[in-house]
Design a protein around this motif. Structure first.
Motif, PDB file in Angstrom:
ATOM      1  N   ASN A   1      57.534  46.016  42.430  1.00  0.00           N
ATOM      2  CA  ASN A   1      56.120  46.327  42.200  1.00  0.00           C
ATOM      3  C   ASN A   1      55.490  47.053  43.381  1.00  0.00           C
TER       4      ASN A   1
ATOM      5  N   SER B   1      46.991  45.295  33.844  1.00  0.00           N
ATOM      6  CA  SER B   1      47.612  44.766  35.056  1.00  0.00           C
ATOM      7  C   SER B   1      46.824  45.182  36.286  1.00  0.00           C
ATOM      8  N   GLU B   2      47.076  44.408  37.380  1.00  0.00           N
ATOM      9  CA  GLU B   2      46.478  44.704  38.682  1.00  0.00           C
ATOM     10  C   GLU B   2      44.945  44.724  38.629  1.00  0.00           C
TER      11      GLU B   2
ATOM     12  N   LYS C   1      49.844  40.711  37.837  1.00  0.00           N
ATOM     13  CA  LYS C   1      48.914  40.850  38.958  1.00  0.00           C
ATOM     14  C   LYS C   1      47.454  40.618  38.552  1.00  0.00           C
ATOM     15  N   ASN C   2      47.234  39.443  37.966  1.00  0.00           N
ATOM     16  CA  ASN C   2      45.887  39.006  37.642  1.00  0.00           C
ATOM     17  C   ASN C   2      45.698  37.571  38.140  1.00  0.00           C
TER      18      ASN C   2
ATOM     19  N   GLN D   1      43.228  41.601  38.876  1.00  0.00           N
ATOM     20  CA  GLN D   1      42.799  40.342  39.484  1.00  0.00           C
ATOM     21  C   GLN D   1      41.797  39.618  38.587  1.00  0.00           C
TER      22      GLN D   1
ATOM     23  N   THR E   1      54.142  50.978  43.348  1.00  0.00           N
ATOM     24  CA  THR E   1      52.767  51.268  43.747  1.00  0.00           C
ATOM     25  C   THR E   1      52.733  52.350  44.825  1.00  0.00           C
TER      26      THR E   1
END
Length: 571
Positions: free
Chosen positions: A357, A403-404, A430-431, A406, A361
């Motif tokens: 991941n 995703s991502e 990614k939450n 939070q 990124t």
């Protein structure tokens, strides 16, 4: 007088010994077999099959001869025909023609003996469905064996077979055929007549080519040709419409096979001589989920790698790759990218150790594009949370992504946008989710891939309701209990967690599990019984604090690890 007494005593002892001579098979075991139809004589040190076994359903038992008034419950004439005979792990060197006296046999297990030949009388066991002959010294098969019309499973691995009879194609009800670890140099063309086959294992032989007739095996889901002498694979294999897993490890391939097999999900071509990946080969892999290219000579990952839109796992360990194209990060479903052992430049080593991941990124950040530009045009809309709903991905890729962010929950607007669509892939990684979103159940009939990594999940029991689930990516401190119940699972990715223990006995029940990633966890020991998980084709254990198996064995790959673990099982 004393001499006569001593002689009488000697005679008495001799008679006692003769009367009390121990039977090769206890009479109680034979008696139980007459009632149950099953007889287990495995691991008894037998050098030959006792005659009373062959004649079990022919001769009356000894107690019937000695006692004519035995109870009605022991009426031997109402016995059950023997249907299951287990003779494995003995010292048998031959099998008598008297095996024909057991015509009702359905299962005959002779594996792990010293058989160098088989009697033609085997062909008379017309009810036989399972025949296990592995770990013997067989060099050939009697032609008569090929007349067993009901035979569905034939295991011949670990023998000395150099050829197979052309008549093998007559076994048209075979669903499983294991010919691995023999000396086969050529296969009979009639193999293509086994149209009911679902699993075919040809690994560890001396095959330099595969017959075109294999293309007719329209029901084979798994084909293992690892550890042979193959220099290419016939394009006709594309006609194997059900093929999902293809193993070509440890051969002499110089190019990735050009296969249009529509259902192919997993392709293993590690340990070959592949130097480059060509766009036309990649374009064929329309359904590929796992591509293993480790231990080859690949220098470049082409930009066209983006053609593999369904790819979830890419293993290019131990190649000659120096640069990594940023376009790799555009693969929508990629979850695992293994790059160790490549002379990569321009990417910090510490970044490579942080996991897929982080790497993806970083690569996305290298793609130079206008951050305001979108490819979706009018198909994208903005939610109150400023997240974008990619309607194009939902409709075309069947992908639902959030995703991502939070976020503590997934907005209903996302599910509303996917209403009526057969979503197959969900990425909510990614939450801050604490449980699986309840509205995921709207896709019970279609969802096969769930990514809930890097959340705060305390439980995920709802996941066992997804009967089509094949791949799952989670992050846990222990192996999730629910996963032991999802029997359809093929891939479990639990790398970079804090898992301290797994239960191999329960993993063995996941009969379709082929990929298990437990790398970078807290496993202090590996149970030897994990080696009995025979469905595993890719097992990642690196980065754990266990001492055995040693790092050198782990580095040799899955087969070496499983062989080592099996060798440590107490006997």
């Amino acid at each position: 007088m004393s001499r006569l007494k001593r002689a009488a005593q000697m005679d008495s002892l001799a008679g006692f010994r003769a009367e009390k001579k121990e039977q090769a098979v206890p009479s109680g075991l034979l008696k139980a077999a007459r009632k149950s139809g099953q007889l287990n004589l495995s691991d008894r040190g037998l050098t030959e099959v006792p005659q009373e076994v062959y004649r079990l359903n022919v001769d009356p038992p000894e107690d019937a001869k000695l006692n004519v008034s035995f109870g009605a419950s022991d009426r031997w004439w109402e016995q059950t025909d023997l249907t299951k005979l287990l003779l494995s792990s003995n010292q048998l060197t031959h099998l008598s023609d008297d095996i024909r006296l057991l015509p009702a046999l359905i299962t005959l297990d002779l594996h792990d003996n010293k058989l160098s030949s088989l009697p033609s009388a085997l062909g008379e066991l017309q009810e036989l469905q399972q025949l296990r002959l592995s770990n013997n010294q067989l060099r050939s098969l009697p032609v008569e064996l090929c007349s067993l019309k009901k035979l569905s499973s034939l295991t011949l691995q670990q023998n000395l077979q150099e050829s197979l009879p052309e008549e093998l194609g007559q076994l048209q009800n075979l669903t499983q055929l294991d010919l691995s670890n023999n000396h086969l140099k050529i296969l009979p063309s009639s193999l293509g007549c086994l149209t009911c086959l679902q699993k075919l294992n040809l690994s560890n032989n001396q095959l330099s080519s595969l017959p075109d007739s294999l293309a007719r095996l329209c029901n084979v889901k798994l084909l293992d040709c690892s550890k042979n002498q193959l220099t290419d694979v016939p394009a006709s294999l594309s006609e194997m419409s059900a093929l999902e897993q293809l193993y070509l490890r440890h051969n002499k391939l110089r190019l990735l096979p050009k296969l249009l097999a529509p259902a192919l999900k997993e392709l293993y071509v590690g340990n070959n001589h592949i130097e480059q990946l060509q766009a036309e080969q990649l374009a064929c892999l329309t359904a590929i989920s796992l591509l293993e290219l480790r231990d080859n000579k690949i220098k470049i990952l082409p930009e066209k790698i983006t053609l593999l839109s369904t790819l979830t796992r890419l293993d290019v360990t131990n190649n000659d790759i120096t640069t990594l194209p940023a376009s790799v990060s555009l693969l929508p479903n990629l979850k695992v990218l293994l790059l160790e052992g490549n002379p990569l430049r321009g990417i910090r080593r510490d970044l490579l150790t942080k996991g897929t991941n982080e790497l993806l990124t970083y690569l996305r950040g290298r793609i130079k594009e206008d951050p305001e530009r979108t490819d979706e045009g009018p198909t994208a809309m903005t939610l109150p949370s400023q997240a974008r709903v990619n309607v194009h991905s939902i409709k075309t890729l069947k992908l639902l992504e959030y995703s991502e962010k939070q976020a503590a929950h997934v907005p209903d607007e996302l599910f509303d946008a996917a209403a009526g669509q057969s979503v197959t892939t969900v990425n909510f990684s990614k939450n801050q989710l604490t449980c699986t979103p309840p509205r995921l159940q709207e896709f019970l009939s279609s969802l096969s891939d769930i990514n809930l990594a890097f959340n705060r999940l305390s439980c995920c029991s709802d996941i066992c309701k997804f009967l089509q689930l094949v791949h799952i990516d989670l992050r846990f401190k222990s192996f999730p209990e629910v996963l032991y119940h999802v029997v359809s699972l093929e891939t479990v990715l639990l790398g970079n967690n804090q898992v301290g223990k797994v239960d191999p006995q329960r993993l063995m029940k996941l009969v379709r599990l082929s990929t298990l990633d437990l790398s970078n966890n807290d496993l202090l020991s590996i149970a030897p019984e994990l080696g009995l998980c025979t469905s595993l084709r890719s097992l990642s254990l690196e980065g754990n604090p266990f001492r055995a198996p040693r790092a050198a064995i782990v580095a040799r790959g899955t087969d070496a690890v499983l062989d080592y673990l099996r060798s440590r099982i107490p006997t």
